[in-house]
Design a protein around this motif. Structure first.
Motif, PDB file in Angstrom:
ATOM      1  N   LEU A   6       0.847  -1.196   0.000  1.00 25.45           N
ATOM      2  CA  LEU A   6       0.000   0.000   0.000  1.00 25.45           C
ATOM      3  C   LEU A   6       0.878   1.240   0.000  1.00 25.45           C
ATOM      4  O   LEU A   6       1.869   1.299   0.728  1.00 25.45           O
ATOM      5  N   ASP A   7       0.503   2.225  -0.803  1.00 28.78           N
ATOM      6  CA  ASP A   7       1.233   3.487  -0.754  1.00 28.78           C
ATOM      7  C   ASP A   7       0.506   4.442   0.204  1.00 28.78           C
ATOM      8  O   ASP A   7      -0.541   4.120   0.753  1.00 28.78           O
ATOM      9  N   ASP A   8       1.082   5.621   0.409  1.00 32.56           N
ATOM     10  CA  ASP A   8       0.516   6.570   1.378  1.00 32.56           C
ATOM     11  C   ASP A   8      -0.885   7.023   0.996  1.00 32.56           C
ATOM     12  O   ASP A   8      -1.752   7.174   1.863  1.00 32.56           O
ATOM     13  N   ARG A  11      -3.350   4.385   1.932  1.00 31.98           N
ATOM     14  CA  ARG A  11      -3.565   4.383   3.385  1.00 31.98           C
ATOM     15  C   ARG A  11      -4.543   5.491   3.789  1.00 31.98           C
ATOM     16  O   ARG A  11      -5.394   5.299   4.643  1.00 31.98           O
ATOM     17  N   GLN A  12      -4.409   6.660   3.154  1.00 32.63           N
ATOM     18  CA  GLN A  12      -5.333   7.761   3.436  1.00 32.63           C
ATOM     19  C   GLN A  12      -6.757   7.401   3.010  1.00 32.63           C
ATOM     20  O   GLN A  12      -7.716   7.697   3.730  1.00 32.63           O
ATOM     21  N   LEU A  13      -6.895   6.761   1.846  1.00 32.37           N
ATOM     22  CA  LEU A  13      -8.221   6.342   1.393  1.00 32.37           C
ATOM     23  C   LEU A  13      -8.840   5.346   2.369  1.00 32.37           C
ATOM     24  O   LEU A  13     -10.013   5.466   2.734  1.00 32.37           O
ATOM     25  N   LEU A  14      -8.072   4.362   2.793  1.00 31.05           N
ATOM     26  CA  LEU A  14      -8.584   3.367   3.735  1.00 31.05           C
ATOM     27  C   LEU A  14      -9.028   4.011   5.042  1.00 31.05           C
ATOM     28  O   LEU A  14     -10.078   3.663   5.587  1.00 31.05           O
ATOM     29  N   THR A  15      -8.250   4.946   5.529  1.00 24.50           N
ATOM     30  CA  THR A  15      -8.616   5.643   6.755  1.00 24.50           C
ATOM     31  C   THR A  15      -9.918   6.412   6.563  1.00 24.50           C
ATOM     32  O   THR A  15     -10.816   6.359   7.404  1.00 24.50           O
ATOM     33  N   GLY A  16     -10.050   7.096   5.441  1.00 26.73           N
ATOM     34  CA  GLY A  16     -11.272   7.845   5.168  1.00 26.73           C
ATOM     35  C   GLY A  16     -12.487   6.962   4.988  1.00 26.73           C
ATOM     36  O   GLY A  16     -13.609   7.363   5.288  1.00 26.73           O
ATOM     37  N   ARG A  20      -9.272   2.026   8.793  1.00 28.14           N
ATOM     38  CA  ARG A  20      -7.967   2.411   9.335  1.00 28.14           C
ATOM     39  C   ARG A  20      -7.250   1.236   9.997  1.00 28.14           C
ATOM     40  O   ARG A  20      -6.034   1.113   9.910  1.00 28.14           O
ATOM     41  N   VAL A  21      -7.986   0.366  10.643  1.00 31.17           N
ATOM     42  CA  VAL A  21      -7.361  -0.758  11.319  1.00 31.17           C
ATOM     43  C   VAL A  21      -6.634  -1.680  10.333  1.00 31.17           C
ATOM     44  O   VAL A  21      -5.686  -2.366  10.705  1.00 31.17           O
ATOM     45  N   PRO A 138      -5.436   5.224  -7.799  1.00 35.20           N
ATOM     46  CA  PRO A 138      -5.273   4.432  -6.577  1.00 35.20           C
ATOM     47  C   PRO A 138      -6.594   3.922  -6.007  1.00 35.20           C
ATOM     48  O   PRO A 138      -6.599   2.977  -5.230  1.00 35.20           O
ATOM     49  N   ILE A 139      -7.718   4.511  -6.394  1.00 35.74           N
ATOM     50  CA  ILE A 139      -8.998   4.072  -5.844  1.00 35.74           C
ATOM     51  C   ILE A 139      -9.306   2.638  -6.268  1.00 35.74           C
ATOM     52  O   ILE A 139      -9.749   1.826  -5.453  1.00 35.74           O
TER      53      ILE A 139
END
Length: 166
Positions: A6-8, A11-16, A20-21, A138-139
């Motif tokens: 995963l790139d940064d 990671r931001q998309l997953l958190t949003g 996030r876990v 990335p989506i």
């Protein structure tokens, strides 16, 4: 899971999206697959509960929040009842670079095969730069990761290699 990179931005998309876990792949690898399999065998869909020798146990929203850390507030995620999931997969997966033949190859045994999903969207050698199309979209790659999580970690099937496209 250790092969998925995963790139940064992902990671931001997953958190949003409330995952996030699952940004930290080390957390996912701590799951006891044998325990999860044993729980699956005790699940009764008729009552939406687990049947143990000491009685019945159901999963609550608090459990969903406390155990995997998934959010229980916000927009509801639902699925659509599908009569034919293969055509749904062929028409709704957003990666426009895939031909119809490639989409058909990824679909088998009632769902999208996890190993082909990982090969296409998750695996690359350590330190290798992401492909150019990953930087452009990335989506799609992040959604593939979420599908992989759903089919491989959260809702595994008995074959342990497919995720239903819904």
């Amino acid at each position: 899971m250790g092969q998925w990179v995963l790139d940064d931005h992902q990671r931001q998309l997953l958190t949003g999206w409330g995952f996030r876990v699952f940004v930290n792949l080390g957390v996912i690898r701590q799951n006891d697959i044998r325990l999860i399999t044993a729980l699956i065998e005790r699940w009764r869909p008729e009552t939406n509960s687990f049947h143990f020798p000491f009685g019945e146990m159901t999963v609550t929203l608090e459990d969903v929040y406390m155990i995997p850390g998934l959010p229980i507030t916000g927009r509801v995620v639902t699925h659509v009842e599908l009569d034919h999931s293969r055509p749904y997969w062929a028409t709704s997966w957003e990666d426009l670079r895939l031909s119809n033949e490639q989409r058909d190859e990824m679909y088998d045994w009632g769902g999208v095969t996890l190993h082909k999903l990982r090969e296409k969207y998750g695996s690359r050698p350590e330190g290798e730069q992401p492909p150019e199309f990953l930087q452009q979209d990335p989506i799609v790659y992040t959604r593939a990761y979420v599908m992989f999580l759903l089919g491989g970690v959260l809702f595994p099937t008995s074959s342990r290699d497919v995720v239903h496209p819904r």
